[in-house]
Every structure is written in C-alpha cells, then in structure tokens.
Write an enzyme that holds these catalytic residues in place. Structure first.
Site, PDB file in Angstrom:
ATOM      1  N   CYS A  89      -5.874   2.267  -4.052  1.00 56.43           N
ATOM      2  CA  CYS A  89      -6.682   1.625  -3.017  1.00 56.43           C
ATOM      3  C   CYS A  89      -7.020   2.562  -1.858  1.00 56.43           C
ATOM      4  O   CYS A  89      -7.955   2.300  -1.105  1.00 56.43           O
ATOM      5  CB  CYS A  89      -5.985   0.383  -2.474  1.00 56.43           C
ATOM      6  N   GLN A 159       0.947  -5.524  -8.088  1.00 54.80           N
ATOM      7  CA  GLN A 159       0.715  -5.708  -6.662  1.00 54.80           C
ATOM      8  C   GLN A 159       1.148  -7.110  -6.220  1.00 54.80           C
ATOM      9  O   GLN A 159       1.620  -7.299  -5.096  1.00 54.80           O
ATOM     10  CB  GLN A 159      -0.764  -5.482  -6.336  1.00 54.80           C
ATOM     11  N   ARG A 214     -15.466 -16.746   4.986  1.00 51.62           N
ATOM     12  CA  ARG A 214     -15.722 -18.147   4.643  1.00 51.62           C
ATOM     13  C   ARG A 214     -15.755 -19.001   5.915  1.00 51.62           C
ATOM     14  O   ARG A 214     -14.727 -19.230   6.541  1.00 51.62           O
ATOM     15  CB  ARG A 214     -14.633 -18.652   3.689  1.00 51.62           C
ATOM     16  N   SER A 240      -6.570 -10.156  -0.604  1.00 53.24           N
ATOM     17  CA  SER A 240      -7.900  -9.575  -0.417  1.00 53.24           C
ATOM     18  C   SER A 240      -8.848 -10.052  -1.503  1.00 53.24           C
ATOM     19  O   SER A 240      -8.435 -10.445  -2.597  1.00 53.24           O
ATOM     20  CB  SER A 240      -7.807  -8.048  -0.443  1.00 53.24           C
ATOM     21  N   HIS A 341     -12.436  -6.262  -0.470  1.00 47.85           N
ATOM     22  CA  HIS A 341     -11.742  -5.010  -0.763  1.00 47.85           C
ATOM     23  C   HIS A 341     -12.325  -4.349  -2.012  1.00 47.85           C
ATOM     24  O   HIS A 341     -11.783  -4.468  -3.105  1.00 47.85           O
ATOM     25  CB  HIS A 341     -10.257  -5.318  -0.953  1.00 47.85           C
ATOM     26  N   CYS A 371      -1.971   0.354   2.026  1.00 47.74           N
ATOM     27  CA  CYS A 371      -1.037   0.441   0.905  1.00 47.74           C
ATOM     28  C   CYS A 371      -1.807   0.848  -0.350  1.00 47.74           C
ATOM     29  O   CYS A 371      -3.008   0.578  -0.484  1.00 47.74           O
ATOM     30  CB  CYS A 371      -0.318  -0.882   0.702  1.00 47.74           C
ATOM     31  N   GLY A 373      -1.377   1.813  -4.849  1.00 49.95           N
ATOM     32  CA  GLY A 373      -0.592   1.739  -6.063  1.00 49.95           C
ATOM     33  C   GLY A 373       0.365   2.915  -6.176  1.00 49.95           C
ATOM     34  O   GLY A 373       0.072   4.016  -5.720  1.00 49.95           O
TER      35      GLY A 373
END
EC number: 2.3.1.9
Length: 385
Positions: A89, A159, A214, A240, A341, A371, A373
């Site tokens: 990420c 995750q 939203r 996300s 994301h 953060c 992986g």
C-alpha cells in the site's frame, strides 16, 4: 547532501469501485496525471530523467512496467524511462522516496514520482488468488516457504486479521472505530463542499470530485452492519474503500529549479521506512513514526498536518494512542475510509493532499505515513516553502 523539492503535485479524483473511472485503462489513468503534471509545471518533458510509479497486482492491464506505459500513453518522450515499484500500500510513497533519493544523491535532477491503480478492473485478490489459481497455486504468497513457516508457523496472514489484532491489542472498540469512520466521511464531505481539493484534482471522464464519501451514512447505519468475522469488531464501515485513481509529483534538485525557472513548493525534510510484526502487519506506522521523529529531533507536535492512511480505523486509532497526536491535525480532510484507497496510488495521493493542505492552512511541517503489507511503513516529512 543536496536538497530535493516538490515542484508540482496532482491527482485524479478517487473513483468508487464500478464508478466513473472504472472503465479507464490503468495506463490512461496514469497518463492523465502525467500530462497534467507536465502542463502545470511547465517543464520540458524531455528533461525528466525517470518516472517512478507505485502499483500493486501488476497483472493484465497493469503489467509490463505500468510506469513506462503511462508515460508513453501520455504521448511523452520515448527517451524517458520508467520503473514500477511495489511496497504494497505504500508503493507510491516509496516512489516519492526513490525519486527524492535520486535527487538528493546528485544522480538526477528531475524525477517524476507517483502511482496508479484500477481496482475495479483488477480486484485486490486477483494477483494472490485469481492469477495464482490459473497457474495451479491455491495458497497465498507465504504458504509453502519452509523459511517462513519455520519463523512464523502456518498462521493466517491477512490485513483483516491484522486490523482485528490491532483493535484487540490497543483495546479499540467497535464504537470507537465507527465514530472515527463517521468523522472521516464528515471531514471529506466538508472538504469537497468547501473546494479544498479543487487545486489538486484533475477531473477525468466527467468525474470532478472524489466519489467515495457517503452523505447518507450515519452512526446508526454503521451500527447495523455485520462484523467481517464472527465475534470480531470490524465491519466494512471502518475499512478503506476499493477505489480507482492515480497521482503524480515532480521532484527537482536546486539546480533544476534554477535551470527551469521552477518554484519549489516544499522541501523533502525526512525519508525513512521501518518494519514490524508481519502477522499483525498494519501496526508498523507506530514504530516508523517514532524512528522518524528521533532521526529528525522533532516531536509529533511540530507537525502541522499529518496524513496517515486509513486502511482500517483501528490502524489510525492505535497510532493516535501511541503518538499522542492531535486528531484535529490528522487527516483533516478525511481519509481512505471516506475518500478511498486505490492501493498503488494512495501514497502519492496522500502526499499531494498533504502539500495542498499545508499551503491552504499556512502550516510548515507535514508528516505522512501508512501501513503496508509485510508489516512495513514509510514516513515522509516535508517542509512547506
């Protein structure tokens, strides 16, 4: 050591899964921000020495070195090369690091950094499951490695498990996470309505604003969702969003600034990356931030704005507990829970937003972390000029 400056930064709106950008080829998503970057900076594209892009799941239309493909799809000079990096990420934040390091080392003067991801076309599980299945691999990337299993056993690595572990280890309730997620949507909606993103966004395919926030969500709606796992604390509302998008920045040396008549907007003050427990996976921003602050001799209170990726609400809430940062300065315009994301593009998107928010508010220092992986995290500190 030579300085590295951010001269320009631009991004697409972040599209929702199946939304307005879902049908755009990833190369054309990236080409759009590259074209806009060159236009806004006024730099001769032939003067660019490299294009470093982040991208995950580099299969199908994202295969074949997407950085290079984006540059060529934009009709830009063939002599300029491109390279694609994967730090999960944090890939496009790492792209910014590589670009800045090239400039700071004196080996380059103008480098483009950025990232692209179309998750509508290539879901997050495609490379690890779909593509693997087609080749006869039915397990994830860790299964079957004797070295890995000797060290970590046969634990489930995901995750979702990592985010649940963080919620448990830092005693973060579902209610805490839902309150955080609701605030992310409210902040993002306010930012859109007030035009805070207008300068950084280059509309594409009729999409002029981020599609994720939203307006109809509420704490009551969030409370009614099922947890992602039985007995867990997480729901889709505190995670996300799957998204499509691209972002790019132009990084320049002092010599390039003078030679091309550029106006540096920020100076790269610090770059680092650290690792932690790969099973818990998502908690690395905590030690990475501590490391960066120690290296710079700064405190979290020196940061006027912080952008930390909202992979899950638990990630940011644990980080806030450990750092003592003022939540008002952290993701002031919402984060990935609301805005989305697009994996390989998010690092550059966050940096673009961080730069523009410092300029909007007159802040001096900004910190970005996320953060990644494998239990990793990048940290970048920039100084607005």
């Amino acid at each position: 050591m030579a300085e590295a400056y951010i001269v320009e930064a631009v991004r697409t709106p972040v599209g929702r899964r199946g939304g307005g950008l879902s049908g755009v080829h990833p190369a054309d998503l990236g080409a759009h921000v590259l074209t806009e970057l060159m236009k806004r900076s006024g730099v001769d594209p032939a003067a660019v020495e490299d294009v470093v892009f982040g991208c995950l799941d580099t299969v199908g239309p994202q295969a074949g070195d997407i950085a290079r493909t984006c540059w060529l799809a934009a009709g830009l000079p063939e002599e300029v090369p491109g390279v694609t990096v994967d730090r999960q990420c944090g890939s496009s934040q790492q792209a910014v690091h590589f670009a800045a390091q090239a400039v700071m080392s004196g080996t380059s003067d103008l480098v483009v950094a950025g990232g692209v991801q179309n998750m509508s076309q290539i879901p997050i599980a495609f490379a690890s499951r779909g593509a693997a299945d087609s080749l006869g691999f039915t397990e994830g990337p860790y299964v079957g490695s004797r070295g890995w299993q000797d060290r970590y056993g046969k634990q489930d690595v995901s995750q979702f498990r990592g985010a649940e572990m963080i919620a448990r280890d830092w005693d973060i309730s579902r209610e805490d996470m839902e309150a955080f997620a609701f605030a992310s949507h409210q902040r993002a909606i306010r930012a859109i309505d007030e035009g805070r993103f207008d300068r950084e966004v280059a509309p594409l395919e009729g999409v002029t604003a981020d599609e994720g926030p939203r307006r109809d969500t509420s704490p009551e709606k969030m409370a009614g969702l099922k947890t992602l796992e039985e007995g867990g604390r997480l729901t889709a509302a505190v995670a996300s969003q799957i998204s499509d998008g691209a972002a790019a920045l132009l990084i320049a040396s002092e010599a390039a600034v003078k030679a091309h008549g550029l106006r540096p907007r920020a100076r790269i003050h610090h770059l680092s990356a650290r690792g932690e427990d790969p099973i818990r996976m998502l908690s690395a921003p905590i030690p990475a931030t501590a490391y960066a602050l120690k290296k710079t001799g700064m405190s979290i209170d020196d940061m006027d704005v912080v952008e930390i990726n909202e992979a899950f609400a638990s990630v940011v809430l644990a980080w806030l507990k450990e750092t003592g940062a003022d939540h008002a300065r952290v993701n002031p315009n919402g984060g990935a829970i609301a805005l989305g994301h697009p994996l390989g593009a998010t690092g550059a998107r966050l940096m673009t937003t961080l730069l523009h928010e410092l300029e909007r508010t007159g802040g001096r220092y900004g910190l970005q972390t996320m953060c990644e992986g494998g239990g990793q995290a990048n940290v970048t500190v920039i100084e607005r000029l």
